[in-house]
Scaffold this motif. Structure first.
Motif, PDB file in Angstrom:
ATOM      1  N   ALA A 125     -25.558   3.067   2.618  1.00 51.74           N
ATOM      2  CA  ALA A 125     -24.425   3.992   2.704  1.00 51.74           C
ATOM      3  C   ALA A 125     -24.896   5.430   2.474  1.00 51.74           C
ATOM      4  O   ALA A 125     -24.485   6.355   3.177  1.00 51.74           O
ATOM      5  CB  ALA A 125     -23.364   3.623   1.673  1.00 51.74           C
ATOM      6  N   THR A 126     -25.803   5.602   1.496  1.00 52.54           N
ATOM      7  CA  THR A 126     -26.334   6.928   1.199  1.00 52.54           C
ATOM      8  C   THR A 126     -27.067   7.503   2.412  1.00 52.54           C
ATOM      9  O   THR A 126     -26.814   8.633   2.831  1.00 52.54           O
ATOM     10  CB  THR A 126     -27.324   6.864   0.016  1.00 52.54           C
ATOM     11  N   ALA A 185     -25.486  12.650  -2.137  1.00 46.96           N
ATOM     12  CA  ALA A 185     -25.073  11.581  -1.233  1.00 46.96           C
ATOM     13  C   ALA A 185     -25.035  10.239  -1.967  1.00 46.96           C
ATOM     14  O   ALA A 185     -24.167   9.398  -1.710  1.00 46.96           O
ATOM     15  CB  ALA A 185     -26.012  11.514  -0.031  1.00 46.96           C
ATOM     16  N   VAL A 186     -25.979  10.027  -2.897  1.00 53.18           N
ATOM     17  CA  VAL A 186     -25.977   8.802  -3.708  1.00 53.18           C
ATOM     18  C   VAL A 186     -24.675   8.723  -4.502  1.00 53.18           C
ATOM     19  O   VAL A 186     -23.983   7.702  -4.520  1.00 53.18           O
ATOM     20  CB  VAL A 186     -27.188   8.767  -4.670  1.00 53.18           C
ATOM     21  N   VAL A 187     -24.309   9.839  -5.135  1.00 57.33           N
ATOM     22  CA  VAL A 187     -23.062   9.887  -5.890  1.00 57.33           C
ATOM     23  C   VAL A 187     -21.881   9.588  -4.971  1.00 57.33           C
ATOM     24  O   VAL A 187     -20.981   8.808  -5.301  1.00 57.33           O
ATOM     25  CB  VAL A 187     -22.875  11.281  -6.552  1.00 57.33           C
ATOM     26  N   GLY A 188     -21.912  10.189  -3.780  1.00 57.71           N
ATOM     27  CA  GLY A 188     -20.839   9.990  -2.814  1.00 57.71           C
ATOM     28  C   GLY A 188     -20.687   8.526  -2.429  1.00 57.71           C
ATOM     29  O   GLY A 188     -19.569   7.997  -2.372  1.00 57.71           O
ATOM     30  N   ALA A 189     -21.820   7.866  -2.185  1.00 56.43           N
ATOM     31  CA  ALA A 189     -21.782   6.450  -1.808  1.00 56.43           C
ATOM     32  C   ALA A 189     -21.158   5.618  -2.932  1.00 56.43           C
ATOM     33  O   ALA A 189     -20.335   4.731  -2.681  1.00 56.43           O
ATOM     34  CB  ALA A 189     -23.191   5.964  -1.494  1.00 56.43           C
ATOM     35  N   VAL A 190     -21.520   5.931  -4.171  1.00 58.05           N
ATOM     36  CA  VAL A 190     -20.986   5.187  -5.316  1.00 58.05           C
ATOM     37  C   VAL A 190     -19.484   5.437  -5.470  1.00 58.05           C
ATOM     38  O   VAL A 190     -18.714   4.520  -5.743  1.00 58.05           O
ATOM     39  CB  VAL A 190     -21.752   5.554  -6.609  1.00 58.05           C
ATOM     40  N   GLY A 248     -17.471   6.021  -3.071  1.00 61.24           N
ATOM     41  CA  GLY A 248     -16.881   5.186  -2.027  1.00 61.24           C
ATOM     42  C   GLY A 248     -16.792   3.732  -2.463  1.00 61.24           C
ATOM     43  O   GLY A 248     -15.795   3.054  -2.205  1.00 61.24           O
ATOM     44  N   GLU A 249     -17.840   3.257  -3.139  1.00 63.54           N
ATOM     45  CA  GLU A 249     -17.867   1.853  -3.575  1.00 63.54           C
ATOM     46  C   GLU A 249     -16.900   1.605  -4.733  1.00 63.54           C
ATOM     47  O   GLU A 249     -16.383   0.497  -4.890  1.00 63.54           O
ATOM     48  CB  GLU A 249     -19.292   1.465  -3.991  1.00 63.54           C
ATOM     49  N   PHE A 250     -16.657   2.624  -5.516  1.00 65.44           N
ATOM     50  CA  PHE A 250     -15.736   2.517  -6.645  1.00 65.44           C
ATOM     51  C   PHE A 250     -14.349   2.104  -6.183  1.00 65.44           C
ATOM     52  O   PHE A 250     -13.702   1.248  -6.769  1.00 65.44           O
ATOM     53  CB  PHE A 250     -15.620   3.878  -7.352  1.00 65.44           C
ATOM     54  N   VAL A 251     -13.885   2.793  -5.119  1.00 59.29           N
ATOM     55  CA  VAL A 251     -12.473   2.649  -4.776  1.00 59.29           C
ATOM     56  C   VAL A 251     -12.165   1.467  -3.866  1.00 59.29           C
ATOM     57  O   VAL A 251     -11.071   0.930  -3.914  1.00 59.29           O
ATOM     58  CB  VAL A 251     -11.924   3.937  -4.137  1.00 59.29           C
ATOM     59  N   GLY A 252     -13.085   1.064  -3.058  1.00 54.18           N
ATOM     60  CA  GLY A 252     -12.710  -0.031  -2.181  1.00 54.18           C
ATOM     61  C   GLY A 252     -13.918  -0.795  -1.727  1.00 54.18           C
ATOM     62  O   GLY A 252     -14.442  -0.552  -0.655  1.00 54.18           O
ATOM     63  N   SER A 253     -14.380  -1.715  -2.571  1.00 54.65           N
ATOM     64  CA  SER A 253     -15.591  -2.388  -2.171  1.00 54.65           C
ATOM     65  C   SER A 253     -15.789  -3.653  -2.984  1.00 54.65           C
ATOM     66  O   SER A 253     -15.260  -3.799  -4.080  1.00 54.65           O
ATOM     67  CB  SER A 253     -16.772  -1.447  -2.393  1.00 54.65           C
ATOM     68  N   ASN A 254     -16.534  -4.583  -2.409  1.00 51.14           N
ATOM     69  CA  ASN A 254     -16.965  -5.725  -3.191  1.00 51.14           C
ATOM     70  C   ASN A 254     -18.484  -5.846  -3.149  1.00 51.14           C
ATOM     71  O   ASN A 254     -19.043  -6.921  -3.260  1.00 51.14           O
ATOM     72  CB  ASN A 254     -16.303  -7.010  -2.700  1.00 51.14           C
ATOM     73  N   SER A 255     -19.116  -4.724  -2.917  1.00 47.18           N
ATOM     74  CA  SER A 255     -20.578  -4.729  -2.914  1.00 47.18           C
ATOM     75  C   SER A 255     -21.087  -3.346  -3.272  1.00 47.18           C
ATOM     76  O   SER A 255     -20.313  -2.388  -3.336  1.00 47.18           O
ATOM     77  CB  SER A 255     -21.096  -5.149  -1.536  1.00 47.18           C
ATOM     78  N   GLY A 256     -22.383  -3.263  -3.512  1.00 45.78           N
ATOM     79  CA  GLY A 256     -22.993  -1.975  -3.846  1.00 45.78           C
ATOM     80  C   GLY A 256     -23.058  -1.773  -5.347  1.00 45.78           C
ATOM     81  O   GLY A 256     -22.387  -2.462  -6.120  1.00 45.78           O
ATOM     82  N   ILE A 257     -23.896  -0.826  -5.759  1.00 46.79           N
ATOM     83  CA  ILE A 257     -24.067  -0.547  -7.177  1.00 46.79           C
ATOM     84  C   ILE A 257     -22.754  -0.036  -7.786  1.00 46.79           C
ATOM     85  O   ILE A 257     -22.427  -0.323  -8.934  1.00 46.79           O
ATOM     86  CB  ILE A 257     -25.200   0.483  -7.391  1.00 46.79           C
ATOM     87  N   GLY A 258     -21.990   0.687  -7.004  1.00 44.00           N
ATOM     88  CA  GLY A 258     -20.697   1.177  -7.469  1.00 44.00           C
ATOM     89  C   GLY A 258     -19.787   0.027  -7.876  1.00 44.00           C
ATOM     90  O   GLY A 258     -19.087   0.094  -8.897  1.00 44.00           O
ATOM     91  N   GLY A 267     -15.318  -1.798   4.963  1.00 47.77           N
ATOM     92  CA  GLY A 267     -16.721  -1.882   5.395  1.00 47.77           C
ATOM     93  C   GLY A 267     -17.567  -0.753   4.828  1.00 47.77           C
ATOM     94  O   GLY A 267     -17.185  -0.076   3.860  1.00 47.77           O
ATOM     95  N   ILE A 268     -18.708  -0.543   5.451  1.00 54.18           N
ATOM     96  CA  ILE A 268     -19.644   0.474   4.957  1.00 54.18           C
ATOM     97  C   ILE A 268     -19.191   1.879   5.365  1.00 54.18           C
ATOM     98  O   ILE A 268     -19.542   2.868   4.719  1.00 54.18           O
ATOM     99  CB  ILE A 268     -21.073   0.172   5.480  1.00 54.18           C
ATOM    100  N   PHE A 269     -18.371   1.956   6.414  1.00 54.01           N
ATOM    101  CA  PHE A 269     -18.040   3.268   6.971  1.00 54.01           C
ATOM    102  C   PHE A 269     -17.402   4.242   5.977  1.00 54.01           C
ATOM    103  O   PHE A 269     -17.852   5.399   5.877  1.00 54.01           O
ATOM    104  CB  PHE A 269     -17.173   3.100   8.215  1.00 54.01           C
ATOM    105  N   PRO A 270     -16.374   3.818   5.204  1.00 55.00           N
ATOM    106  CA  PRO A 270     -15.791   4.775   4.247  1.00 55.00           C
ATOM    107  C   PRO A 270     -16.799   5.270   3.207  1.00 55.00           C
ATOM    108  O   PRO A 270     -16.702   6.412   2.751  1.00 55.00           O
ATOM    109  CB  PRO A 270     -14.651   4.000   3.588  1.00 55.00           C
ATOM    110  N   LYS A 271     -17.773   4.407   2.854  1.00 53.58           N
ATOM    111  CA  LYS A 271     -18.799   4.856   1.892  1.00 53.58           C
ATOM    112  C   LYS A 271     -19.705   5.914   2.514  1.00 53.58           C
ATOM    113  O   LYS A 271     -20.111   6.880   1.854  1.00 53.58           O
ATOM    114  CB  LYS A 271     -19.661   3.675   1.439  1.00 53.58           C
ATOM    115  N   ILE A 272     -20.019   5.701   3.807  1.00 53.96           N
ATOM    116  CA  ILE A 272     -20.844   6.679   4.514  1.00 53.96           C
ATOM    117  C   ILE A 272     -20.123   8.027   4.562  1.00 53.96           C
ATOM    118  O   ILE A 272     -20.719   9.078   4.301  1.00 53.96           O
ATOM    119  CB  ILE A 272     -21.164   6.179   5.943  1.00 53.96           C
TER     120      ILE A 272
END
Lengths: 259, 257
Positions: free
Chosen positions: B65-66, B189-194, B196-206, B120-125
């Motif tokens: 995502a980053t 960008a790393v922060v941004g990806a996280v 994104g993962e915080f709010v709507g995700s079931n994967s990623g470090i976030g 999906g991955i798109f909102p994180k990107i």
């Protein structure tokens, strides 16, 4: 044909359009430069010297009048002109040799020929052995010599120099004046030199054009008939001092210093 | 010999980290800080090893995502900055709006991306892109604007075309500034990806962080943070390396010669 007029200016003016309206930079100028001549322009800051040089280079359009190079009006950057700027404007990511060859690259000159010419110019300018160095590894004087080589690579008949030694220390500057005299006498170019330094102008030139304050106009043109090759010692000679006094008088004529 | 080894510049940050870990451990022992407030370093390390396979898989998703967001930053940010640098008209329209958009907290609008683009991955990107692209635009604009007028005159005097002027004169001159923007951007960008993962995700470090937080699993949370920082550092080092290769001539890189 020698002594033919290579550059001819008739009623050349420059007016800049600014927010506060039109600003006249140069009053109508009439002058001509012979082929192979070394001519200097001295004048106070902001008198339009650099504007004049840029117009001859075809980098700035003239507002009115005609400016011709070899009988043709100058209407854009000229093939037959090389320019040396106040700073050396060498590209930091290219070696000295590649910087000089940039001229050939852009003008699509044959490679082998350009390389041979570049090496010849570098040895003439005392830069042999520095081909692979980067500009920042060179002293200020050497950088400016490299930029002179670049300006001469495509063998132009006219060399335009815009205060090329202004940023150098006094000692280096004198050495560069000697070098430039030598390069000029070897290459037989027509040189138009813009300078702040009255001794530099007199030392190098066949003629010195004195400009008045803005809007610039030609105050006088002096023939410097000192023998060549000139030596630094001549700067202390009475003949030299007379020229220097004449030129300097123009700049103090309006002030309290009355000569 | 050992002394020389310990003083190696490359090792210095690690020495500092070890020192901080010791201080951390000592502080917990001396002030008797309970484990539900701050875990002990060894617990974090244990969790790091125990959860390693999972952390590795999740960090790969975050990295993707980053890098996706970073690629968008390069593809959109740099050309946009070039247009801004060359056109006063575009600059006057776009630049103030860009600055305005930067004041919007991305965390606040990140949930919207989920509504718009799904899980999906798109909102994180997009989130990584939005956080990372502004520094690149600002520094690229500055890079292109700081090309000396004499240099452009030189190019013109040689009869260089617009393309030649751009590729042989302006772009190399702007590269150092562009890279300084890219280096700031990659860590953001790393922060941004996280985010994104915080709010709507079931994967990623976030997501791991969210879960660990929910379970009061502080050692896992800290382990995830360690992994996240490592991603940031590695990506930064990668950009730094590319910079060294591309602009070895620049003043900041000259010790390389």
């Amino acid at each position: 044909m020698p002594n033919q007029h290579l550059i001819e200016a008739r009623g050349v003016t420059k007016v800049y359009q600014t927010k506060d309206g039109a600003v006249e930079s140069l009053k109508p100028l009439d002058f001509s430069i012979r082929e192979g001549e070394f001519i200097s322009v001295v004048g106070p800051s902001g008198c339009g010297k650099s504007t004049l040089l840029k117009m001859v280079a075809g980098l700035l359009p003239v507002t009115a009048g005609t400016l011709e190079l070899a009988g043709k009006p100058i209407s854009g950057p000229q093939r037959d002109v090389g320019i040396v700027f106040q700073s050396s404007v060498l590209l930091a990511w290219r070696t000295v040799l590649d910087n000089i060859l940039l001229q050939a690259e852009i003008r699509r000159m044959p490679k082998a020929e350009a390389l041979a010419k570049a090496r010849q110019l570098m040895s003439m300018a005392g830069l042999a052995g520095f081909e692979g160095k980067y500009p920042w590894q060179l002293s200020g004087g050497m950088q400016q010599r490299a930029s002179i080589c670049r300006a001469l690579l495509h063998n132009p008949s006219v060399l335009l120099m815009d205060e090329p030694f202004g940023a150098l220390d006094a000692m280096t500057r004198e050495t560069m004046n000697l070098e430039l005299q030598r390069i000029w006498s070897e290459s037989k170019k027509t040189v138009l030199l813009i300078t702040h330094s009255i001794p530099e102008a007199i030392f190098l030139s066949d003629r010195v054009m004195v400009m008045s304050e803005r809007p610039g106009s030609i105050a006088a043109i002096y023939d410097i008939d000192l023998l060549r090759p000139r030596t630094l010692d001549m700067m202390g000679s009475p003949a030299f001092a007379v020229f220097a006094k004449k030129v300097r008088a123009h700049f103090y004529s309006q002030g309290t210093l009355d000569h | 010999m050992l002394r020389r080894l310990l003083l190696l510049p490359a090792l210095r940050p690690f020495l500092l980290i070890i020192l901080l870990l010791v201080l951390w451990d000592l502080a917990i022992r001396i002030f008797k800080i309970p484990a539900y407030l701050i875990p002990r370093p060894e617990q974090v390390v244990q969790q790091l090893f125990a959860e390693w396979p999972r952390l590795l898989t999740e960090s790969w998703k975050t990295t993707q995502a980053t890098l996706g967001g970073f690629a968008l930053t390069i593809l959109i940010g740099i050309p946009l900055a070039m247009v801004i640098a060359y056109s006063k008209l575009v600059e006057s329209y776009v630049y103030p709006l860009l600055v305005f958009s930067q004041s919007i907290p991305k965390v606040a609008i990140a949930p919207l991306f989920v509504v718009w683009f799904g899980f999906g991955i798109f909102p994180k990107i997009i989130s990584a892109f939005l956080l990372g692209f502004f520094p690149v635009v600002v520094s690229t604009v500055m890079g292109f604007k700081s090309v000396e007028p004499d240099m452009i005159d030189l190019a013109r005097s040689m009869g260089a075309s617009r393309l030649q002027t751009f590729f042989k004169f302006s772009l190399p001159q702007a590269l150092p500034a562009i890279f300084s923007g890219l280096k700031v951007s990659i860590t953001l960008a790393v922060v941004g990806a996280v985010v994104g993962e915080f709010v709507g995700s079931n994967s990623g470090i976030g997501y791991v962080l969210q879960v660990a937080n929910g379970n009061f699993d502080l050692p896992l949370m800290f382990a995830a943070l360690v992994v996240l920082s490592t991603i940031g550092v590695l990506l930064f080092v990668a950009i730094d390396l590319i910079e060294r290769l591309m602009i070895p001539w620049h003043a900041s890189q000259r010790q390389v010669f």
